[in-house]
Design a protein around this motif. Structure first.
Motif, short mmCIF file in Angstrom:
data_model
loop_
_atom_site.label_atom_id
_atom_site.label_comp_id
_atom_site.label_asym_id
_atom_site.label_seq_id
_atom_site.Cartn_x
_atom_site.Cartn_y
_atom_site.Cartn_z
N ALA A 68 -1.34 -37.91 15.37
CA ALA A 68 -2.02 -39.17 15.68
C ALA A 68 -1.79 -40.12 14.50
O ALA A 68 -1.18 -39.75 13.50
CB ALA A 68 -3.51 -38.94 15.90
N SER A 69 -2.28 -41.33 14.62
CA SER A 69 -2.07 -42.30 13.55
C SER A 69 -2.70 -41.83 12.24
O SER A 69 -2.16 -42.08 11.17
CB SER A 69 -2.59 -43.68 13.95
N THR A 70 -3.83 -41.11 12.33
CA THR A 70 -4.47 -40.53 11.14
C THR A 70 -4.90 -39.11 11.51
O THR A 70 -4.78 -38.70 12.66
CB THR A 70 -5.71 -41.33 10.71
N LYS A 71 -5.42 -38.38 10.54
CA LYS A 71 -5.92 -37.03 10.80
C LYS A 71 -7.35 -37.02 11.32
O LYS A 71 -7.92 -35.96 11.56
CB LYS A 71 -5.81 -36.16 9.55
N SER A 72 -7.94 -38.18 11.50
CA SER A 72 -9.31 -38.26 12.04
C SER A 72 -9.32 -37.82 13.49
O SER A 72 -8.36 -38.07 14.23
CB SER A 72 -9.82 -39.69 11.94
N VAL A 75 -11.04 -39.10 20.42
CA VAL A 75 -11.95 -38.74 21.51
C VAL A 75 -11.19 -38.84 22.82
O VAL A 75 -10.71 -39.91 23.20
CB VAL A 75 -13.20 -39.65 21.54
N SER A 76 -11.06 -37.71 23.49
CA SER A 76 -10.33 -37.66 24.75
C SER A 76 -11.26 -37.98 25.91
O SER A 76 -12.27 -37.31 26.08
CB SER A 76 -9.74 -36.27 24.95
N GLN A 77 -10.90 -39.01 26.65
CA GLN A 77 -11.65 -39.40 27.85
C GLN A 77 -13.15 -39.56 27.58
O GLN A 77 -13.97 -39.32 28.44
CB GLN A 77 -11.41 -38.41 28.98
N GLY A 78 -13.48 -39.93 26.34
CA GLY A 78 -14.85 -40.27 26.02
C GLY A 78 -15.81 -39.13 25.77
O GLY A 78 -17.00 -39.36 25.56
N PHE A 79 -15.33 -37.86 25.73
CA PHE A 79 -16.32 -36.80 25.52
C PHE A 79 -15.85 -35.62 24.68
O PHE A 79 -16.68 -34.84 24.22
CB PHE A 79 -16.82 -36.26 26.87
N LEU A 80 -14.57 -35.47 24.43
CA LEU A 80 -14.11 -34.30 23.68
C LEU A 80 -13.36 -34.74 22.44
O LEU A 80 -12.38 -35.50 22.53
CB LEU A 80 -13.18 -33.44 24.56
N ASN A 81 -13.81 -34.28 21.27
CA ASN A 81 -13.13 -34.60 20.02
C ASN A 81 -11.96 -33.65 19.82
O ASN A 81 -12.12 -32.43 19.95
CB ASN A 81 -14.08 -34.48 18.83
N VAL A 82 -10.81 -34.22 19.48
CA VAL A 82 -9.60 -33.43 19.22
C VAL A 82 -9.09 -33.84 17.84
O VAL A 82 -8.82 -35.02 17.59
CB VAL A 82 -8.52 -33.69 20.27
N THR A 83 -8.96 -32.88 16.95
CA THR A 83 -8.45 -33.17 15.61
C THR A 83 -6.95 -32.90 15.59
O THR A 83 -6.51 -31.77 15.85
CB THR A 83 -9.15 -32.28 14.56
N PRO A 84 -6.16 -33.93 15.28
CA PRO A 84 -4.70 -33.74 15.25
C PRO A 84 -4.28 -32.82 14.11
O PRO A 84 -4.94 -32.77 13.06
CB PRO A 84 -4.16 -35.15 15.05
N ASN A 85 -3.19 -32.10 14.31
CA ASN A 85 -2.64 -31.26 13.25
C ASN A 85 -2.07 -32.11 12.11
O ASN A 85 -2.14 -31.70 10.95
CB ASN A 85 -1.51 -30.37 13.79
N TYR A 86 -1.51 -33.26 12.46
CA TYR A 86 -0.85 -34.12 11.48
C TYR A 86 -1.15 -35.59 11.77
O TYR A 86 -1.47 -35.95 12.89
CB TYR A 86 0.68 -33.95 11.52
N SER A 87 -0.95 -36.40 10.73
CA SER A 87 -0.92 -37.85 10.91
C SER A 87 0.55 -38.25 10.99
O SER A 87 1.44 -37.44 10.68
CB SER A 87 -1.60 -38.56 9.74
N ASP A 110 -1.44 -49.29 17.10
CA ASP A 110 -2.32 -48.51 16.25
C ASP A 110 -1.52 -48.06 15.03
O ASP A 110 -0.79 -47.09 15.07
CB ASP A 110 -2.86 -47.30 17.02
N ALA A 111 -1.65 -48.78 13.94
CA ALA A 111 -0.90 -48.46 12.72
C ALA A 111 -1.70 -47.51 11.85
O ALA A 111 -2.92 -47.60 11.79
CB ALA A 111 -0.59 -49.73 11.95
N PRO A 112 -1.01 -46.59 11.15
CA PRO A 112 -1.72 -45.68 10.25
C PRO A 112 -2.27 -46.42 9.05
O PRO A 112 -1.85 -47.45 8.67
CB PRO A 112 -0.66 -44.67 9.84
#
Length: 112
Positions: A68-72, A75-87, A110-112
């Motif tokens: 993702a743009s950052t490692k933060s 939120v998928s479809q407004g209810f599930l948090n997904v933490t990316p492996n990498y930015s 969406d810039a990092p």
């Protein structure tokens, strides 16, 4: 549903080719706020399963990860948090880029 089946067949045929030549390909699944869970999980599961099934000893045909743009967390479809492996800044260079569906407007610009 037909599109999902076709995508899975294409990904599986890619897995067969990748395992035959013994080269591990980096598969980056791009995620963002509003990403569609099915698109994220479905593609990831296909590559991960193909990687296990197509392993040549310790060598796997696919290294699957999310980016993702950052490692933060996103939120998928407004209810599930997904933490990316990498930015974007620290992700391995992808050989295959999977663009999951969903609210793509959130990813545009969406810039990092």
């Amino acid at each position: 549903m037909r599109k999902a089946i076709a995508l899975n067949l294409i990904l599986f045929s890619t897995a067969i080719t990748a395992s035959a030549d013994g080269y591990t390909k980096n598969v980056a699944i791009v995620i963002f706020n509003g990403v569609e869970l099915l698109d994220l999980a479905g593609a990831g599961e296909v590559f991960a399963a193909a990687s296990h099934a197509g392993a040549n000893g310790e060598q796997r045909p696919f290294n699957v990860y999310t980016v993702a743009s950052t490692k933060s967390p996103v939120v998928s479809q407004g209810f599930l948090n997904v933490t990316p492996n990498y930015s974007i800044a620290d992700a391995p260079r992808p050989d295959i880029l999977v663009l999951a569906g969903g609210q793509a407007r959130n990813a545009i610009g969406d810039a990092p």
